[in-house]
Each structure stands twice: as structure tokens, then as C-alpha cells.
Motif scaffolding. Structure first.
Motif, short mmCIF file in Angstrom:
data_model
loop_
_atom_site.label_atom_id
_atom_site.label_comp_id
_atom_site.label_asym_id
_atom_site.label_seq_id
_atom_site.Cartn_x
_atom_site.Cartn_y
_atom_site.Cartn_z
N GLY A 250 0.79 -1.23 0.00
CA GLY A 250 0.00 0.00 0.00
C GLY A 250 0.82 1.27 0.00
O GLY A 250 0.30 2.35 0.28
N CYS A 251 2.12 1.18 -0.31
CA CYS A 251 2.99 2.35 -0.38
C CYS A 251 3.07 2.84 -1.82
O CYS A 251 3.19 2.04 -2.75
N ASP A 276 8.69 3.69 6.32
CA ASP A 276 9.04 5.09 6.09
C ASP A 276 9.54 5.28 4.66
O ASP A 276 10.30 4.46 4.12
N LEU A 277 9.12 6.39 4.04
CA LEU A 277 9.63 6.79 2.73
C LEU A 277 11.03 7.36 2.93
O LEU A 277 11.19 8.41 3.53
N THR A 278 12.05 6.67 2.43
CA THR A 278 13.42 7.08 2.71
C THR A 278 14.13 7.69 1.51
O THR A 278 15.25 8.16 1.65
N GLY A 279 13.49 7.70 0.34
CA GLY A 279 14.16 8.33 -0.79
C GLY A 279 13.24 8.51 -1.99
O GLY A 279 12.27 7.78 -2.17
N LEU A 280 13.56 9.53 -2.80
CA LEU A 280 12.89 9.78 -4.08
C LEU A 280 13.95 9.87 -5.16
O LEU A 280 14.94 10.60 -5.01
N GLY A 340 -1.89 6.54 -0.40
CA GLY A 340 -1.38 5.33 0.24
C GLY A 340 -0.84 5.60 1.63
O GLY A 340 -1.24 6.56 2.30
N ASN A 341 0.08 4.77 2.07
CA ASN A 341 0.65 4.90 3.41
C ASN A 341 1.33 6.25 3.58
O ASN A 341 2.02 6.73 2.68
N ARG A 342 1.17 6.84 4.73
CA ARG A 342 2.06 7.93 5.13
C ARG A 342 3.23 7.29 5.86
O ARG A 342 3.12 6.19 6.40
N SER A 343 4.37 7.98 5.89
CA SER A 343 5.51 7.46 6.66
C SER A 343 5.11 7.31 8.12
O SER A 343 4.39 8.15 8.67
N ALA A 344 5.58 6.24 8.75
CA ALA A 344 5.16 5.93 10.11
C ALA A 344 5.74 6.87 11.15
O ALA A 344 5.25 6.92 12.28
N HIS A 345 6.78 7.64 10.78
CA HIS A 345 7.44 8.52 11.74
C HIS A 345 7.55 9.94 11.18
O HIS A 345 7.43 10.16 9.97
N LEU A 346 7.77 10.89 12.07
CA LEU A 346 7.92 12.28 11.68
C LEU A 346 9.32 12.53 11.14
O LEU A 346 10.31 12.01 11.68
N THR A 347 9.41 13.33 10.10
CA THR A 347 10.66 13.50 9.38
C THR A 347 11.68 14.35 10.16
O THR A 347 11.30 15.19 10.97
N ASN A 348 12.94 14.11 9.85
CA ASN A 348 14.03 14.95 10.34
C ASN A 348 14.74 15.60 9.16
O ASN A 348 15.89 16.02 9.27
#
Length: 422
Positions: A250-251, A276-280, A340-348
Motif C-alpha cells: 500500500g505504499c 518510512d519513505l526514505t528516498g525519491l 497510500g501509506n504515510r511514513s510511520a514517523h515524523l521527518t528529520n
């Protein structure tokens, strides 16, 4: 009490096991062997963040995995490690979960595939005794933002801007209006930008965008799949088109764009690690032109139950999106939970340019700026996010013939502060 029921069930299971120690629980699934098939059905309490038991199995070759949820929305609350194997061997799967803050139990199915064989692992996480519901109290109503640039030269009056955003919802809790104003002190004036959202049916969103800088309105139609995720979007007034594709978890895995002949980046491929979305990866034609990398606060969850809008997307563009499009379709759809999914954690991370050049000089040199470091601090009260602070330190240098000379007095620190009200 759910805890008492769980304890009694555990005792009953233990007594049953003690009477049946001689039973063979091994399972042969072709190219996958499981020494104890009881591991394939697991139930944990709401606050467990790791399954009490791993899952051990042996494969005769390389294997892959997918995770699906019994409900429509994708399972951002569960992940596994490892999630694949490159060769035959024995593996032990670690299952990691986010705490369940709702009152309802939830179930996910992990599918392990090796060749033509597969096994299914069902994990059920019980609901919380004292759930955090997605109620109007958790809906963001306003965000006040301010920015200041503090220069190393010691400017007594740092550059500043301020803005405010307001959000309106319908009776079903769906966002219907997102207004942005960069001069909130002039409250009698119209908002500078307004995005209106309507819901004609279960498979369609309508977006209408207007700004005080232009009399023209942008109108867009978004098509949703059965899970409520955007799969396509189009401009009602022009040739612009967006498409979105998803993986088995679902990402969002890819965004594409067409219709603007001057657009340089028609495709974005998304990289996910766990939840978590870690890269584009940003494509120009068939080749990757550049990439963004994202980092997260492992101790700062980003769940709809705590915050109805995705602040990663709305404040920092940390979401699947198309680079340099006229309309920020990815940020809007991610922000309202339709990508779809949002990243499970808040970004830094704020995906800003790490180095940029300005001001060419007559001697052939040019002035450049480089980000030395950045960070995002999140403040929470009662579990809800109340403030986000982005800080980056920027160095200035002069570059000529491959040589760099730092100009300390032209460096600066940029600070953005966002206060969130419910």
C-alpha cells in the motif's frame, strides 16, 4: 478487560500445549518448510511493538514477502525483517508493530513466497483499552508559521516572513477547504491561496485552487481506487495528467506526469524502508537526474489517530511527489491521506537544495552557498504534535578554478517554526 481475556487465553493455550507435547506441528509447504506451524497464527496486545514469537522457516531458494491487511487501508503499523532472502536456507522473521491506539483490533497477513510455494502468517493486534480516537479534537484547524534568517554578519533586524493556514471539514471529518495567507495581520483581506476539496462519489475527488495573484482558478479531478487511494489526476482546464502506482504493502512506489512540454522531470520513483519513505529518485527521461534522501525520528510516530493530516507532506514535502510541477498534487494528496501509506514517523529532513550557486563575479568566480547541517524538532502535548521547528545552517564560499574560499560573514542560519492548533 482485554488484558484479562488475553491472559486467560494464554493460560488455556499453555495447558493445552502441556497435554499435547508429543504432537508434530511441522509443516511442509513445498519449497518452504515450517518447523512449528503454530507460529503462523499470532495474537498480541495493543501496546506490543514486537511479536512475542518470531517465525522460523526454511526455503529451498530465494524468497520474497508482501504484507496485506484485512481492512481497506494499507498496513503502516506492521513491518518485518528480513523481508526477503537471496538464497536457500533457514530464516527467522522478526515482526515489528506500532502500538494500536484505537479500540478496534487489526489483522495483517504476511505472505512468504518461494518459487511456486507460499506460506501465510496472520498477526492480530488487539485494540487498546483506552483508545485514542480520530475525533474532531485531533483535527488540525490552524497552523501559524514564521521564518527568520539570522546572518553571521550580525544583522540587527533579521529577515522574516509569517503565514497562517486554516482548515475546514465536513460532517464526516473530511477536509473541504485549505486556506493559506502570508499576511495574517491583515485579517480583513482575503486569504492568498485557497484549495477547496469536494467528494462527488466514493471514487472521485474534485480540487479547486485559486489565488489572489491570479483571477484564474485551477480545477482538478482525482480518481480513487477501492481503498480510497489516488491512482490518477487530471487538470480540468489543460493537458496535465498525474498517475500513481502502489506496491503490495500500500505504499506509493511511482508518480508520473505528462501534459506540460516544458516539464523536465516526468517521473518519480519512491524508495521505502520498513514503513518510512526514505528516498525519491527524480527522472529526466530514462535516467535518474538527482535524488532526495529522508531521515526520521524513530521515537516520533506519525499516525492518523494522533494527527489527522500528514505534516511531513504539508510542511516539508516529504512524500511521493512530482518535481517542479505547477500544482503540488503529491503534497496535497499525501497531506489528506489519499496517496497510500504515510511514513510511520515524523521527518528529520527538509528536501531542500544542499548546495546552490548565485552571483557570478567578473573574475570568473561565483558565490555559492552550502547547507552544513539541518534538523527538525517536533514538540508534542498529549501525543498530538503542537510545534515543528526546522533549522539549517548555511555556509557561503567563493569558488574559482576548483578552489573554494569560505566567506564566514555571509553565512546564515535559517529557522522555520510551525505552531499547530486543533
Amino acid at each position: 478487560m482485554k488484558t484479562a481475556k488475553f491472559f486467560m487465553a494464554f493460560i488455556a493455550a499453555a495447558l493445552l500445549a502441556s497435554c499435547s507435547d508429543d504432537k508434530d506441528y511441522s509443516g511442509d509447504f513445498g519449497q518452504i518448510k515450517v518447523p512449528d506451524t503454530r507460529q503462523l497464527e499470532q495474537t498480541v496486545s495493543a501496546d506490543d511493538t514486537q511479536s512475542a514469537r518470531g517465525v522460523t522457516f526454511t526455503t529451498e531458494g530465494a524468497w520474497t514477502s508482501t504484507i496485506a491487511e484485512t481492512r481497506a487501508e494499507a498496513p503502516a503499523w506492521i513491518s518485518i525483517s528480513p523481508d526477503r532472502g537471496d538464497a536457500a536456507g533457514s530464516y527467522t522473521l522478526k515482526i515489528t508493530l506500532e502500538p494500536n491506539t484505537s479500540g478496534a483490533s487489526r489483522t495483517a497477513t504476511i505472505v512468504i513466497t518461494c518459487g511456486t510455494s507460499k506460506i501465510e502468517i496472520t498477526v492480530t493486534q488487539e485494540g487498546a483499552d483506552d483508545p485514542i480516537e480520530s475525533t474532531p479534537a485531533n483535527r488540525i484547524m490552524r497552523i501559524d508559521s514564521r521564518q527568520q534568517t539570522i546572518r553571521n554578519s550580525g544583522d540587527s533586524d533579521p529577515e522574516r516572513w509569517t503565514s497562517t493556514s486554516r482548515f475546514t471539514y465536513d460532517d464526516a471529518g473530511r477536509l473541504t477547504c485549505y486556506e493559506w495567507d502570508d499576511t495574517p495581520e491583515n485579517s480583513a483581506d482575503a486569504m492568498d491561496e485557497v484549495l477547496r476539496i469536494s467528494y462527488p462519489d466514493a471514487k472521485t475527488l474534485k480540487l479547486s485552487a485559486e489565488t489572489t495573484e491570479s483571477p484564474e482558478k485551477g480545477s482538478y479531478t482525482v480518481t480513487l481506487d477501492d481503498a480510497g487511494r489516488a491512482v490518477a489526476a487530471r487538470s480540468d482546464n489543460g493537458p496535465e495528467r498525474w498517475t500513481f502506482a502502489y506496491d503490495g504493502n500500500g505504499c506509493c512506489k511511482e508518480c508520473t506526469y505528462s501534459g506540460d512540454e516544458y516539464h523536465n522531470y516526468p517521473r518519480t520513483v519512491c524508495r521505502w524502508t520498513g514503513n518510512d519513505l526514505t528516498g525519491l529518485d527524480i527522472y529526466q527521461g530514462k535516467e535518474v537526474d538527482f535524488s532526495y534522501e529522508f531521515e526520521y525520528h524513530a521515537d516520533r510516530p506519525n499516525t492518523p489517530a494522533l494527527c489527522n493530516l500528514d505534516l511531513n507532506a504539508l510542511l516539508f514535502d516529504v512524500c511521493p511527489d512530482i518535481e517542479d510541477a505547477d500544482f503540488f498534487m503529491g503534497s496535497v494528496l499525501s497531506g489528506i491521506g489519499r496517496l497510500g501509506n504515510r511514513s510511520a514517523h515524523l521527518t528529520n529532513t527538509n528536501p531542500d537544495e544542499s548546495e546552490f550557486s548565485v552571483e557570478p563575479l567578473p573574475d570568473g568566480s561565483f558565490i555559492s552557498f552550502r547547507v552544513l547541517n539541518e534538523r527538525i524538532e517536533w514538540k508534542q502535548v498529549g501525543g498530538r504534535v503542537t510545534e515543528a521547528i526546522w533549522i539549517q545552517e548555511v555556509e557561503c564560499f567563493q569558488k574559482k578554478d576548483g578552489k573554494e574560499t569560505v566567506i564566514p560573514e555571509r553565512g546564515y542560519t535559517e529557522i522555520e517554526t510551525h505552531q499547530i492548533f486543533y
